[in-house]
Design a protein around this motif. Structure first.
Motif, PDB file in Angstrom:
ATOM      1  N   HIS A   1      -3.454  -5.820   6.360  1.00  0.00           N
ATOM      2  CA  HIS A   1      -3.395  -7.274   6.253  1.00  0.00           C
ATOM      3  C   HIS A   1      -3.334  -7.873   7.653  1.00  0.00           C
ATOM      4  O   HIS A   1      -2.451  -7.514   8.437  1.00  0.00           O
ATOM      5  CB  HIS A   1      -2.161  -7.685   5.438  1.00  0.00           C
ATOM      6  N   ASP A   2      -4.264  -8.736   7.958  1.00  0.00           N
ATOM      7  CA  ASP A   2      -4.333  -9.384   9.276  1.00  0.00           C
ATOM      8  C   ASP A   2      -4.264  -8.370  10.414  1.00  0.00           C
ATOM      9  O   ASP A   2      -3.535  -8.557  11.390  1.00  0.00           O
ATOM     10  CB  ASP A   2      -3.203 -10.417   9.432  1.00  0.00           C
ATOM     11  N   GLY A   3      -4.986  -7.255  10.279  1.00  0.00           N
ATOM     12  CA  GLY A   3      -5.044  -6.240  11.318  1.00  0.00           C
ATOM     13  C   GLY A   3      -3.818  -5.353  11.417  1.00  0.00           C
ATOM     14  O   GLY A   3      -3.702  -4.552  12.348  1.00  0.00           O
ATOM     15  N   ARG A   4      -2.897  -5.466  10.463  1.00  0.00           N
ATOM     16  CA  ARG A   4      -1.652  -4.692  10.485  1.00  0.00           C
ATOM     17  C   ARG A   4      -1.561  -3.860   9.212  1.00  0.00           C
ATOM     18  O   ARG A   4      -1.839  -4.348   8.118  1.00  0.00           O
ATOM     19  CB  ARG A   4      -0.480  -5.672  10.560  1.00  0.00           C
ATOM     20  N   LEU A   5      -1.154  -2.590   9.350  1.00  0.00           N
ATOM     21  CA  LEU A   5      -0.955  -1.738   8.187  1.00  0.00           C
ATOM     22  C   LEU A   5       0.368  -2.087   7.515  1.00  0.00           C
ATOM     23  O   LEU A   5       1.379  -2.290   8.184  1.00  0.00           O
ATOM     24  CB  LEU A   5      -0.964  -0.268   8.587  1.00  0.00           C
ATOM     25  N   VAL A   6       0.350  -2.138   6.195  1.00  0.00           N
ATOM     26  CA  VAL A   6       1.528  -2.450   5.391  1.00  0.00           C
ATOM     27  C   VAL A   6       1.643  -1.383   4.320  1.00  0.00           C
ATOM     28  O   VAL A   6       0.651  -1.019   3.686  1.00  0.00           O
ATOM     29  CB  VAL A   6       1.396  -3.844   4.727  1.00  0.00           C
ATOM     30  N   GLY A   7       2.853  -0.859   4.118  1.00  0.00           N
ATOM     31  CA  GLY A   7       3.050   0.140   3.084  1.00  0.00           C
ATOM     32  C   GLY A   7       4.494   0.166   2.640  1.00  0.00           C
ATOM     33  O   GLY A   7       5.398  -0.195   3.402  1.00  0.00           O
ATOM     34  N   PHE A   8       4.716   0.595   1.399  1.00  0.00           N
ATOM     35  CA  PHE A   8       6.064   0.671   0.857  1.00  0.00           C
ATOM     36  C   PHE A   8       6.101   1.675  -0.280  1.00  0.00           C
ATOM     37  O   PHE A   8       5.081   1.978  -0.905  1.00  0.00           O
ATOM     38  CB  PHE A   8       6.559  -0.703   0.384  1.00  0.00           C
TER      39      PHE A   8
ATOM     40  N   PHE B   1       2.076  -2.380 -10.627  1.00  0.00           N
ATOM     41  CA  PHE B   1       3.372  -2.077 -10.024  1.00  0.00           C
ATOM     42  C   PHE B   1       4.106  -3.386  -9.845  1.00  0.00           C
ATOM     43  O   PHE B   1       3.504  -4.464  -9.868  1.00  0.00           O
ATOM     44  CB  PHE B   1       3.216  -1.332  -8.684  1.00  0.00           C
ATOM     45  N   SER B   2       5.423  -3.291  -9.671  1.00  0.00           N
ATOM     46  CA  SER B   2       6.192  -4.508  -9.415  1.00  0.00           C
ATOM     47  C   SER B   2       6.689  -4.489  -7.975  1.00  0.00           C
ATOM     48  O   SER B   2       6.884  -3.438  -7.378  1.00  0.00           O
ATOM     49  CB  SER B   2       7.360  -4.638 -10.389  1.00  0.00           C
ATOM     50  N   LEU B   3       6.878  -5.699  -7.450  1.00  0.00           N
ATOM     51  CA  LEU B   3       7.338  -5.866  -6.079  1.00  0.00           C
ATOM     52  C   LEU B   3       8.196  -7.117  -6.020  1.00  0.00           C
ATOM     53  O   LEU B   3       7.781  -8.173  -6.522  1.00  0.00           O
ATOM     54  CB  LEU B   3       6.141  -5.990  -5.126  1.00  0.00           C
ATOM     55  N   ALA B   4       9.367  -7.006  -5.421  1.00  0.00           N
ATOM     56  CA  ALA B   4      10.260  -8.154  -5.295  1.00  0.00           C
ATOM     57  C   ALA B   4       9.613  -9.234  -4.431  1.00  0.00           C
ATOM     58  O   ALA B   4       8.983  -8.931  -3.411  1.00  0.00           O
ATOM     59  CB  ALA B   4      11.593  -7.736  -4.692  1.00  0.00           C
ATOM     60  N   SER B   5       9.802 -10.471  -4.820  1.00  0.00           N
ATOM     61  CA  SER B   5       9.246 -11.586  -4.050  1.00  0.00           C
ATOM     62  C   SER B   5       9.896 -11.694  -2.677  1.00  0.00           C
ATOM     63  O   SER B   5       9.328 -12.298  -1.768  1.00  0.00           O
ATOM     64  CB  SER B   5       9.411 -12.896  -4.821  1.00  0.00           C
ATOM     65  N   THR B   6      11.058 -11.069  -2.495  1.00  0.00           N
ATOM     66  CA  THR B   6      11.761 -11.098  -1.216  1.00  0.00           C
ATOM     67  C   THR B   6      11.368  -9.932  -0.304  1.00  0.00           C
ATOM     68  O   THR B   6      11.830  -9.857   0.830  1.00  0.00           O
ATOM     69  CB  THR B   6      13.282 -11.053  -1.442  1.00  0.00           C
TER      70      THR B   6
ATOM     71  N   SER C   1       9.511  -7.636   2.344  1.00  0.00           N
ATOM     72  CA  SER C   1       8.746  -7.934   3.559  1.00  0.00           C
ATOM     73  C   SER C   1       7.256  -7.649   3.360  1.00  0.00           C
ATOM     74  O   SER C   1       6.423  -8.163   4.100  1.00  0.00           O
ATOM     75  CB  SER C   1       9.283  -7.124   4.743  1.00  0.00           C
ATOM     76  N   SER C   2       6.912  -6.848   2.356  1.00  0.00           N
ATOM     77  CA  SER C   2       5.511  -6.522   2.073  1.00  0.00           C
ATOM     78  C   SER C   2       4.835  -7.558   1.184  1.00  0.00           C
ATOM     79  O   SER C   2       3.604  -7.559   1.073  1.00  0.00           O
ATOM     80  CB  SER C   2       5.414  -5.144   1.402  1.00  0.00           C
ATOM     81  N   TRP C   3       5.621  -8.429   0.528  1.00  0.00           N
ATOM     82  CA  TRP C   3       5.028  -9.365  -0.420  1.00  0.00           C
ATOM     83  C   TRP C   3       3.979 -10.282   0.210  1.00  0.00           C
ATOM     84  O   TRP C   3       2.906 -10.472  -0.384  1.00  0.00           O
ATOM     85  CB  TRP C   3       6.089 -10.184  -1.159  1.00  0.00           C
TER      86      TRP C   3
ATOM     87  N   ASP D   1       9.252  13.927   0.138  1.00  0.00           N
ATOM     88  CA  ASP D   1      10.440  13.064   0.060  1.00  0.00           C
ATOM     89  C   ASP D   1      10.674  12.340   1.387  1.00  0.00           C
ATOM     90  O   ASP D   1      11.123  11.193   1.401  1.00  0.00           O
ATOM     91  CB  ASP D   1      11.677  13.850  -0.380  1.00  0.00           C
ATOM     92  N   ASP D   2      10.327  12.990   2.512  1.00  0.00           N
ATOM     93  CA  ASP D   2      10.480  12.325   3.808  1.00  0.00           C
ATOM     94  C   ASP D   2       9.523  11.145   3.945  1.00  0.00           C
ATOM     95  O   ASP D   2       9.871  10.107   4.516  1.00  0.00           O
ATOM     96  CB  ASP D   2      10.278  13.320   4.956  1.00  0.00           C
ATOM     97  N   VAL D   3       8.324  11.266   3.391  1.00  0.00           N
ATOM     98  CA  VAL D   3       7.350  10.173   3.410  1.00  0.00           C
ATOM     99  C   VAL D   3       7.871   9.016   2.564  1.00  0.00           C
ATOM    100  O   VAL D   3       7.843   7.858   2.978  1.00  0.00           O
ATOM    101  CB  VAL D   3       5.969  10.649   2.901  1.00  0.00           C
ATOM    102  N   SER D   4       8.382   9.334   1.391  1.00  0.00           N
ATOM    103  CA  SER D   4       8.944   8.299   0.517  1.00  0.00           C
ATOM    104  C   SER D   4      10.073   7.560   1.216  1.00  0.00           C
ATOM    105  O   SER D   4      10.120   6.325   1.210  1.00  0.00           O
ATOM    106  CB  SER D   4       9.456   8.918  -0.781  1.00  0.00           C
ATOM    107  N   ALA D   5      10.984   8.302   1.834  1.00  0.00           N
ATOM    108  CA  ALA D   5      12.123   7.687   2.525  1.00  0.00           C
ATOM    109  C   ALA D   5      11.644   6.803   3.680  1.00  0.00           C
ATOM    110  O   ALA D   5      12.171   5.705   3.889  1.00  0.00           O
ATOM    111  CB  ALA D   5      13.073   8.767   3.033  1.00  0.00           C
ATOM    112  N   ARG D   6      10.634   7.270   4.427  1.00  0.00           N
ATOM    113  CA  ARG D   6      10.116   6.479   5.551  1.00  0.00           C
ATOM    114  C   ARG D   6       9.520   5.164   5.066  1.00  0.00           C
ATOM    115  O   ARG D   6       9.766   4.103   5.628  1.00  0.00           O
ATOM    116  CB  ARG D   6       9.058   7.283   6.314  1.00  0.00           C
ATOM    117  N   PHE D   7       8.735   5.204   3.992  1.00  0.00           N
ATOM    118  CA  PHE D   7       8.090   3.993   3.498  1.00  0.00           C
ATOM    119  C   PHE D   7       9.062   3.093   2.725  1.00  0.00           C
ATOM    120  O   PHE D   7       8.721   1.954   2.407  1.00  0.00           O
ATOM    121  CB  PHE D   7       6.851   4.334   2.668  1.00  0.00           C
ATOM    122  N   ALA D   8      10.265   3.580   2.464  1.00  0.00           N
ATOM    123  CA  ALA D   8      11.307   2.760   1.839  1.00  0.00           C
ATOM    124  C   ALA D   8      12.242   2.141   2.874  1.00  0.00           C
ATOM    125  O   ALA D   8      13.118   1.353   2.525  1.00  0.00           O
ATOM    126  CB  ALA D   8      12.112   3.602   0.851  1.00  0.00           C
ATOM    127  N   THR D   9      12.076   2.513   4.147  1.00  0.00           N
ATOM    128  CA  THR D   9      12.960   2.033   5.211  1.00  0.00           C
ATOM    129  C   THR D   9      12.456   0.722   5.786  1.00  0.00           C
ATOM    130  O   THR D   9      11.291   0.614   6.172  1.00  0.00           O
ATOM    131  CB  THR D   9      13.065   3.090   6.336  1.00  0.00           C
TER     132      THR D   9
END
Length: 190
Positions: free
Chosen positions: A43-50, A67-72, A74-76, A95-103
């Protein structure tokens, strides 16, 4: 506005009946195991992931997922403007990838472990599978959005892990249950 959405809003507005507290509600879903995925886009030249455990299959014909995503989140803002994105279904060794993308507050892509599709979207290397989808609907529900996608392309990979020896067998899906990662396999089959 559709009649279904109006009806849903009316049901949500009924405040006179008892309802679960947020903690009670979370407790219910902690006992419900879920597969783990990473949603990714540019998005706008920046990678976004969660990380998401809310990915569901909606329809096979046409091929739809959501999928669902909270309106609050930072990825919304990026998801609210996205035309396409990817869903990478993680393997049990990720699991390390999951934890990183959840941080929050870090560059989730800085440590690598991802590649770009020919269309530009990022996918997670070693994932069991991925789906590239076009956003077809963003439905506000409570304090979140339900984001619906039409599946455009996919790959079912091996989820190869150089750290896994052959005796361990093929990787299984990464599962999240009661705030802990798990793997499923022959040992858990009934």
């Amino acid at each position: 506005m559709t009649a279904e959405l109006t009806h849903l809003e009316a049901l949500l507005a009924e405040q006179d009946e008892p309802q679960l507290s947020p903690d009670e509600y979370k407790s219910v879903f902690r006992g419900h195991p879920a597969g783990v995925a990473v949603i990714a886009l540019e998005h706008d030249g920046r990678l976004v992931g969660f990380t998401a455990t809310s990915v569901i299959s909606v329809s096979a014909a046409p091929p739809l997922l959501a999928f669902s995503l909270a309106s609050t989140s930072s990825s919304w803002p990026a998801v609210s403007a996205a035309r396409t994105l990817t869903v990478s279904f993680l393997a049990d060794h990720q699991d390390d990838v999951s934890a990183r993308f959840a941080t929050s507050g870090i560059d989730r892509f800085a440590d690598g472990g991802w590649s770009r599709l020919g269309t530009g979207e990022p996918v997670i290397d070693g994932a069991l599978s991925w789906v590239r989808g076009r956003v077809v609907q963003r439905t506000p529900v409570g304090d979140s959005y339900l984001v619906s996608l039409r599946a455009l392309a996919s790959s079912v990979g091996t989820g190869a892990n150089p750290r896994r020896d052959e005796a361990a067998g093929a990787p299984s899906p990464l599962v999240y249950h009661d705030r802990t990662y798990h793997r499923i396999g022959d040992h858990s089959a009934l």
